[in-house]
Design a protein around this motif. Structure first.
Motif, mmCIF file in Angstrom:
data_model
loop_
_atom_site.group_PDB
_atom_site.id
_atom_site.type_symbol
_atom_site.label_atom_id
_atom_site.label_comp_id
_atom_site.label_asym_id
_atom_site.label_seq_id
_atom_site.Cartn_x
_atom_site.Cartn_y
_atom_site.Cartn_z
ATOM 1 N N ASP A 98 0.852 -1.188 0.000
ATOM 2 C CA ASP A 98 0.000 0.000 0.000
ATOM 3 C C ASP A 98 0.890 1.241 0.000
ATOM 4 O O ASP A 98 2.117 1.149 0.005
ATOM 5 C CB ASP A 98 -0.992 -0.011 1.169
ATOM 6 C CG ASP A 98 -0.312 0.039 2.531
ATOM 7 O OD1 ASP A 98 0.878 0.400 2.620
ATOM 8 O OD2 ASP A 98 -0.986 -0.276 3.525
ATOM 9 N N GLU A 99 0.264 2.411 -0.006
ATOM 10 C CA GLU A 99 1.031 3.653 -0.143
ATOM 11 C C GLU A 99 1.990 3.873 1.028
ATOM 12 O O GLU A 99 3.135 4.289 0.835
ATOM 13 C CB GLU A 99 0.075 4.847 -0.269
ATOM 14 C CG GLU A 99 0.807 6.126 -0.603
ATOM 15 C CD GLU A 99 -0.126 7.274 -0.957
ATOM 16 O OE1 GLU A 99 0.308 8.425 -0.763
ATOM 17 O OE2 GLU A 99 -1.249 7.017 -1.416
ATOM 18 N N ARG A 103 5.993 4.184 0.667
ATOM 19 C CA ARG A 103 6.770 5.335 1.152
ATOM 20 C C ARG A 103 7.893 4.892 2.093
ATOM 21 O O ARG A 103 9.008 5.408 2.030
ATOM 22 C CB ARG A 103 5.857 6.334 1.860
ATOM 23 C CG ARG A 103 4.947 7.096 0.917
ATOM 24 C CD ARG A 103 4.109 8.126 1.675
ATOM 25 N NE ARG A 103 3.082 8.702 0.862
ATOM 26 C CZ ARG A 103 3.254 9.701 0.001
ATOM 27 N NH1 ARG A 103 4.451 10.230 -0.148
ATOM 28 N NH2 ARG A 103 2.245 10.166 -0.713
ATOM 29 N N ALA A 104 7.598 3.929 2.967
ATOM 30 C CA ALA A 104 8.617 3.416 3.890
ATOM 31 C C ALA A 104 9.758 2.753 3.117
ATOM 32 O O ALA A 104 10.936 2.942 3.446
ATOM 33 C CB ALA A 104 7.986 2.436 4.873
ATOM 34 N N THR A 135 6.067 -6.983 -5.519
ATOM 35 C CA THR A 135 4.995 -6.488 -4.653
ATOM 36 C C THR A 135 4.778 -4.986 -4.760
ATOM 37 O O THR A 135 4.036 -4.417 -3.970
ATOM 38 C CB THR A 135 5.296 -6.827 -3.174
ATOM 39 O OG1 THR A 135 6.540 -6.236 -2.809
ATOM 40 C CG2 THR A 135 5.338 -8.327 -2.960
ATOM 41 N N LEU A 136 5.418 -4.363 -5.727
ATOM 42 C CA LEU A 136 5.363 -2.912 -5.836
ATOM 43 C C LEU A 136 4.898 -2.503 -7.223
ATOM 44 O O LEU A 136 5.423 -2.999 -8.221
ATOM 45 C CB LEU A 136 6.759 -2.345 -5.568
ATOM 46 C CG LEU A 136 6.929 -0.849 -5.452
ATOM 47 C CD1 LEU A 136 6.136 -0.312 -4.261
ATOM 48 C CD2 LEU A 136 8.390 -0.498 -5.259
ATOM 49 N N LYS A 140 3.234 3.704 -9.649
ATOM 50 C CA LYS A 140 2.871 4.475 -8.448
ATOM 51 C C LYS A 140 4.131 4.843 -7.667
ATOM 52 O O LYS A 140 4.241 5.944 -7.137
ATOM 53 C CB LYS A 140 1.922 3.675 -7.557
ATOM 54 C CG LYS A 140 0.547 3.499 -8.148
ATOM 55 C CD LYS A 140 -0.338 2.681 -7.233
ATOM 56 C CE LYS A 140 -1.687 2.432 -7.879
ATOM 57 N NZ LYS A 140 -2.514 1.519 -7.076
ATOM 58 N N ALA A 141 5.069 3.913 -7.607
ATOM 59 C CA ALA A 141 6.311 4.169 -6.884
ATOM 60 C C ALA A 141 7.083 5.317 -7.520
ATOM 61 O O ALA A 141 7.665 6.142 -6.813
ATOM 62 C CB ALA A 141 7.168 2.914 -6.846
ATOM 63 N N SER A 142 7.071 5.393 -8.834
ATOM 64 C CA SER A 142 7.769 6.465 -9.534
ATOM 65 C C SER A 142 7.240 7.834 -9.113
ATOM 66 O O SER A 142 8.012 8.748 -8.835
ATOM 67 C CB SER A 142 7.619 6.275 -11.045
ATOM 68 O OG SER A 142 8.210 7.345 -11.737
#
Length: 150
Positions: A98-99, A103-104, A135-136, A140-142
């Motif tokens: 999740d978000e 972030r972590a 799992t990512l 969105k991670a970018s």
């Protein structure tokens, strides 16, 4: 293995007479077979579950983009079909971060690599993919990495 799970799902869908689910599972298996054929000429050896997960992630991304385009174009019946295929694809994907977890992970990679600015974004993205690729959601991670550096 993930491939075996998908094959079992195909057999179960056939026995249950679930035509839409069977269609989606067959699409998945066809994409996996295409990827296997692509890999024959390559010298790089990829773990089977990683290959299948990568195929599933790309298929899910394509479905999400199609859903958006169909909904914007007023083609709700096609969007509904894509949504049903996406639901089947997501069943086989590992649980996505999740978000907050993303972030972590970004903060951890930034600390581990000593990344300080946008010039280090590529290094951070590469390390994120290496550590959490299955799992990512990398798109969105970018966006989150860009936000972390600004």
């Amino acid at each position: 293995m993930l491939r075996d799970t998908i094959k079992k799902a195909q057999i179960a869908a056939m026995k249950a007479g679930e035509k839409e689910r069977l269609h989606a599972v067959r699409l998945i298996l066809a994409k996996i077979k295409d990827r296997d054929i692509e890999q024959r000429g390559s010298s790089a050896e990829i773990a089977d579950d990683d290959l299948v997960t990568d195929v599933l992630q790309k298929m899910a991304k394509q479905r999400r983009e199609s859903i958006t385009m169909y909904e914007e174009g007023g083609r709700t019946e096609l969007a509904a079909q894509e949504k049903s295929e996406l639901a089947v694809i997501e069943e086989f994907l590992p649980q996505q971060m999740d978000e907050a977890e993303t972030r972590a992970a970004i903060d951890q990679v930034k600390a581990d690599t000593g990344a300080e600015g946008m010039k280090d974004m590529g290094k951070v993205m590469a390390e994120l993919k290496a550590r959490h690729g299955a799992t990512l959601d990398m798109s969105k991670a970018s966006a989150l990495v860009k936000a972390a550096f600004s």
